[in-house]
Design a protein around this motif. Sequence first.
Motif, mmCIF file in Angstrom:
data_model
loop_
_atom_site.group_PDB
_atom_site.id
_atom_site.type_symbol
_atom_site.label_atom_id
_atom_site.label_comp_id
_atom_site.label_asym_id
_atom_site.label_seq_id
_atom_site.Cartn_x
_atom_site.Cartn_y
_atom_site.Cartn_z
ATOM 1 N N GLU A 6 10.411 11.781 -1.993
ATOM 2 C CA GLU A 6 11.032 11.567 -0.690
ATOM 3 C C GLU A 6 11.997 10.394 -0.770
ATOM 4 O OE1 GLU A 6 8.404 11.903 2.848
ATOM 5 O OE2 GLU A 6 6.823 11.983 1.326
ATOM 6 N N LYS A 7 13.132 10.530 -0.086
ATOM 7 C CA LYS A 7 14.122 9.469 -0.102
ATOM 8 C C LYS A 7 13.635 8.242 0.658
ATOM 9 C CE LYS A 7 18.195 12.435 -0.519
ATOM 10 N NZ LYS A 7 19.494 12.819 0.086
ATOM 11 N N ASN A 8 14.066 7.081 0.187
ATOM 12 C CA ASN A 8 13.802 5.789 0.834
ATOM 13 C C ASN A 8 12.331 5.426 0.914
ATOM 14 O OD1 ASN A 8 16.609 5.570 1.356
ATOM 15 N ND2 ASN A 8 16.365 6.808 3.203
ATOM 16 N N ARG A 9 11.496 6.068 0.107
ATOM 17 C CA ARG A 9 10.069 5.732 0.103
ATOM 18 C C ARG A 9 9.681 4.937 -1.137
ATOM 19 N NH1 ARG A 9 7.243 9.138 3.677
ATOM 20 N NH2 ARG A 9 5.513 7.674 3.362
ATOM 21 N N HIS A 21 5.929 2.698 -4.496
ATOM 22 C CA HIS A 21 5.971 3.398 -3.213
ATOM 23 C C HIS A 21 5.787 2.395 -2.080
ATOM 24 C CE1 HIS A 21 4.723 6.191 0.032
ATOM 25 N NE2 HIS A 21 5.468 7.073 -0.644
ATOM 26 N N GLU A 22 6.376 2.705 -0.924
ATOM 27 C CA GLU A 22 6.315 1.777 0.202
ATOM 28 C C GLU A 22 4.881 1.471 0.634
ATOM 29 O OE1 GLU A 22 8.466 3.570 3.386
ATOM 30 O OE2 GLU A 22 6.938 5.089 3.798
#
Length: 264
Positions: A6-9, A21-22
Motif C-alpha cells: 500500500e502506498k504511503n504506509r 511500516h507505519e
Amino acid sequence: MSHMPEKNRWQACQYCGRHVHELQWAPYFRCPFCHRLQRLSVGQRLQITVDHDSWQSVALTAQTANFLNFPNYDDKLKKAAQQSGEAEAIQIGTATIHQIPVVLGIMDSHFMMGTLNETVGIAIRQAMQLSETQHKPLILFIASGGARMQEGIYALMQMNLILNDWAELLAEKNLVINVLTDPTMGGVSASFGFKADYVLAEDHAQIGFAGKRVIQQTTHAQLTPEFQTAEDLLAHGLVDQVVTRETIRKKLTTLLQLHGYEVK
C-alpha cells in the motif's frame, strides 16, 4: 487483489535504510531494526508525553515577518508551514502529566530545523512568564539547528533576551526541565539549552554548537563516531541523564514528584 505494498504506509529508516511500516513506527517512532529515532512533530510529542486531552495551546504574542527583506524568506516560511502544519518552530501551552499541571514549550525541527528567531524567542519568554504567573513547572522540549540566519542579529539577540528573563524565573524557584532532542545545536545550545534545573537528553540526539563537519575541517581533528551524541555529553558531565523516548513521561513524573508535585 494487488500484491503491491500500500502506498504511503512504508518509510525507509534514514539511518539503516530498512523499510518500516507505519504501525511499526508509532507511537515512539523508533526503528525496530537499528533502534534510532525519528524526529517528532509537536503533536506526536504531546501524544506520548501529556495526559489525554489536557493540552491547552497558548497563542503566540508575535508573528514572524520578513522585516529584513531577506531574499526568498517569505517562500521558505510558507513552505515550512505547509510541511509542518505549524505557524512557527515552537508551540507553547499548558497540560498535565499524571495530573500534575505544567507549562510546556515544544520546538519542532520540521519548521526550518527549529531555528531560533524573534518569534521563537518571544514564545520561549512567554512560556517562562506563564510558568511564573501560574506557579507551574516549565518543561522545554528543545530541537534546533541554531539561530535563523534570515533574521540576522535579531535572531542572535534572542539568546541574551531569554537568558535575561531567566533570572526572574529562577528567583521564583520554579522547577525547569529541559529535554534536549535531535538536533540541539548552535545558539540554542550555547544559551538556554543547558540552563535548567535538570537537563535531560534523548538517546542518540545530536547536541553541540558547531557541526561535526565544521569542527573537523577547522581543527583537522579525528572525531569519534560518538562525538556530539547525548551519550558522549553524559560521559563528560554535560547533561544530567540520557533518557529513552519510551520512558520520558515516567522520568518527568518522577522529577515532578521529587519536587513536591503530587500525582493524582
